[in-house]
Design an enzyme around this catalytic site. Structure first.
Site, PDB file in Angstrom:
ATOM      1  N   TRP A   6      -0.272   7.208   9.336  1.00 34.27           N
ATOM      2  CA  TRP A   6       0.615   6.853  10.451  1.00 34.27           C
ATOM      3  C   TRP A   6       2.039   6.574   9.979  1.00 34.27           C
ATOM      4  CZ3 TRP A   6      -1.880   3.566  14.933  1.00 34.27           C
ATOM      5  CH2 TRP A   6      -2.805   4.373  15.612  1.00 34.27           C
ATOM      6  N   ASN A   7       2.217   6.150   8.723  1.00 38.68           N
ATOM      7  CA  ASN A   7       3.579   6.110   8.166  1.00 38.68           C
ATOM      8  C   ASN A   7       4.170   7.508   8.214  1.00 38.68           C
ATOM      9  OD1 ASN A   7       2.604   3.787   5.570  1.00 38.68           O
ATOM     10  ND2 ASN A   7       3.585   3.334   7.520  1.00 38.68           N
ATOM     11  N   ARG A  46      -6.090   1.034   3.856  1.00 44.33           N
ATOM     12  CA  ARG A  46      -4.961   1.535   3.070  1.00 44.33           C
ATOM     13  C   ARG A  46      -4.605   0.605   1.909  1.00 44.33           C
ATOM     14  NH1 ARG A  46      -3.267   0.020   8.224  1.00 44.33           N
ATOM     15  NH2 ARG A  46      -1.425  -1.314   8.451  1.00 44.33           N
ATOM     16  N   ARG A  71      11.178  -5.641  15.479  1.00 47.39           N
ATOM     17  CA  ARG A  71      10.793  -5.294  14.116  1.00 47.39           C
ATOM     18  C   ARG A  71      11.421  -6.212  13.071  1.00 47.39           C
ATOM     19  NH1 ARG A  71      11.485   0.820  12.575  1.00 47.39           N
ATOM     20  NH2 ARG A  71      10.154   0.090  10.882  1.00 47.39           N
ATOM     21  N   HIS A 126       0.547  -5.521   2.650  1.00 52.05           N
ATOM     22  CA  HIS A 126       1.396  -4.760   3.569  1.00 52.05           C
ATOM     23  C   HIS A 126       2.834  -5.282   3.572  1.00 52.05           C
ATOM     24  CE1 HIS A 126      -2.359  -3.081   5.284  1.00 52.05           C
ATOM     25  NE2 HIS A 126      -2.821  -4.264   4.909  1.00 52.05           N
ATOM     26  N   HIS A 133       0.817  -1.204   0.000  1.00 53.93           N
ATOM     27  CA  HIS A 133       0.000   0.000   0.000  1.00 53.93           C
ATOM     28  C   HIS A 133       0.861   1.269   0.000  1.00 53.93           C
ATOM     29  CE1 HIS A 133       0.931   1.070   4.186  1.00 53.93           C
ATOM     30  NE2 HIS A 133       0.865  -0.234   4.438  1.00 53.93           N
ATOM     31  N   GLU A 155      -1.457  -6.493   7.750  1.00 52.40           N
ATOM     32  CA  GLU A 155      -0.131  -6.273   8.319  1.00 52.40           C
ATOM     33  C   GLU A 155      -0.003  -7.094   9.604  1.00 52.40           C
ATOM     34  OE1 GLU A 155       2.919  -6.005   8.398  1.00 52.40           O
ATOM     35  OE2 GLU A 155       3.179  -3.920   7.729  1.00 52.40           O
ATOM     36  N   ARG A 156       1.208  -7.416   9.991  1.00 51.96           N
ATOM     37  CA  ARG A 156       1.341  -8.160  11.237  1.00 51.96           C
ATOM     38  C   ARG A 156       0.937  -7.266  12.405  1.00 51.96           C
ATOM     39  NH1 ARG A 156       6.772  -8.689  14.277  1.00 51.96           N
ATOM     40  NH2 ARG A 156       8.207  -7.226  13.285  1.00 51.96           N
ATOM     41  N   MET A 157       0.346  -7.901  13.404  1.00 52.54           N
ATOM     42  CA  MET A 157      -0.190  -7.167  14.541  1.00 52.54           C
ATOM     43  C   MET A 157       0.957  -6.824  15.492  1.00 52.54           C
ATOM     44  SD  MET A 157      -1.685  -6.831  17.685  1.00 52.54           S
ATOM     45  CE  MET A 157      -1.951  -8.404  18.501  1.00 52.54           C
ATOM     46  N   GLU A 216       1.805   5.262   1.134  1.00 57.12           N
ATOM     47  CA  GLU A 216       2.067   5.832   2.454  1.00 57.12           C
ATOM     48  C   GLU A 216       0.759   6.113   3.198  1.00 57.12           C
ATOM     49  OE1 GLU A 216       4.960   9.342   3.845  1.00 57.12           O
ATOM     50  OE2 GLU A 216       3.037  10.074   3.077  1.00 57.12           O
TER      51      GLU A 216
END
Length: 347
Positions: A107-108, A151, A232, A275, A102, A205-207, A104
């Site tokens: 929150w990015n 997104r 991360r 994501h 996706h 996306e991973r939680m 930007e």
């Protein structure tokens, strides 16, 4: 009263047709009353499991007295025959796969951990999605998969506004019988000018657990850069109350193999908008990356990646630079024919 009698009374008719174990299937028409019945028997007797009887394999055909309406989503997205919604001839087992992270998000832009929080795109993210669409504008797309997050869905929809076929991407709603009934398309011509979009939380996306909503820089100062980097970038260490990349990979790859890959095997062209970590997981599977290689894999926002599926193998072709890139269309006979058709339409 045995299962067959109950089914006959509630559904209207039943046919059991013998088949081998590799092709057993269930065909259900008019399943409004079947759902409650199958729930009773599936766990206790296994009667419906994979279309098999307990004693020997069968193909089970269940029909109602009245002829029901088969949804466009079932026909277009889960059909067991190649998609026939455009004029492109297909060679089963030869298809294009487009992956897009996706654009930007808001929150990015704020440098916050986002994870599964549902945050829309920024203006820059919108522009990235449109640019991605220009890059893939002459590559065929038959079905689109996105995560359940806005997104990713915005990115897919905006990208398709640039596609040369001008087909309309339509999100399939199957969360309830009413949602499915109310979103039916009754024009065959309209169906042919549409592309089904299937959303799935497994592509999310991973939680990030307790990190979601926190500023990345402030989090590094609070917990230490090494600890945050470990959360991360390690493969199997999750953030507090969150998912590791390994956990994300298990759900994303399983979904890809069960739902996306069968389309490619039938020669359908698929786009997946998702994501960084769910796509990283899928790429790990496609490229057979090690756990060390995948944690160093970086995916830019809004940059499409092209794979060619042919003869059971995924071949990575990088990112198309635009609709005039001739080399993209030399990868398979399908894409070459598709580009020729587009040229004939234009001229």
């Amino acid at each position: 009263m045995d299962a067959t009698v109950v089914l006959h009374q509630s559904v209207g008719g039943i046919q059991l047709c013998g088949c081998d174990s590799s092709s057993g299937s269930v065909k259900i028409l008019g399943n409004s009353s079947l759902r409650s019945i199958s729930k009773c028997f599936a766990d206790d007797t296994g009667f419906f499991r994979r279309g098999y009887c307990n004693f020997k394999p069968y193909r089970l055909h269940i029909t109602r007295a009245s002829t029901p309406h088969t949804s466009w989503a079932d026909q277009a997205a889960i059909s067991t025959s190649p998609n026939t919604t455009n004029n492109t001839r297909r060679t089963p087992g030869e298809a294009a796969l487009i992956l897009i992270r996706h654009g930007e998000s808001l929150w990015n832009e704020k440098n916050l951990f986002t994870g599964c929080v549902d945050v829309p795109l920024t203006k820059k993210g919108v522009d990235e999605a449109i640019e991605a669409g220009k890059r893939i504008s002459n590559i065929p797309v038959d079905v689109i998969y996105t995560s359940s997050l806005i997104r990713a869905q915005m990115t897919a929809m905006l990208a398709m506004t640039q596609h040369s076929r001008k087909k309309v991407p339509i999100i399939i709603h199957k969360e309830s019988e009413q949602a499915e009934a109310w979103t039916q398309i009754y024009s065959e011509d309209t169906k042919k000018q549409s592309i089904p979009v299937i959303t799935s939380w497994q592509l999310n996306e991973r939680m990030y657990g307790e990190l979601q909503g926190l500023n990345k820089q402030e989090t590094a100062e609070r917990y230490g850069k090494e600890k945050v980097h470990e959360w991360r970038r390690s493969f199997d260490i999750p953030p507090p109350s969150g998912e590791s990349l390994e956990m994300c990979s298990e759900r994303a790859v399983a979904y890809f193999r069960e739902h996306v890959e069968p389309h490619l095997q039938l020669g359908k062209h698929v786009m997946v908008a998702a994501h960084g970590n769910s796509l990283r997981s899928i790429i790990m599977y496609l490229d057979k990356l090690t756990t060390q290689e995948v944690i160093s894999l970086e995916l830019s926002t809004g940059i499409p990646l092209l794979y060619i599926y042919k003869d059971g193998t995924f071949m990575k072709r990088g990112s198309p630079v635009g609709p005039t890139e001739a080399g993209v269309y030399a990868y398979t006979n399908n894409l070459a024919r598709y580009r020729q058709e587009l040229d004939e339409i234009v001229h």
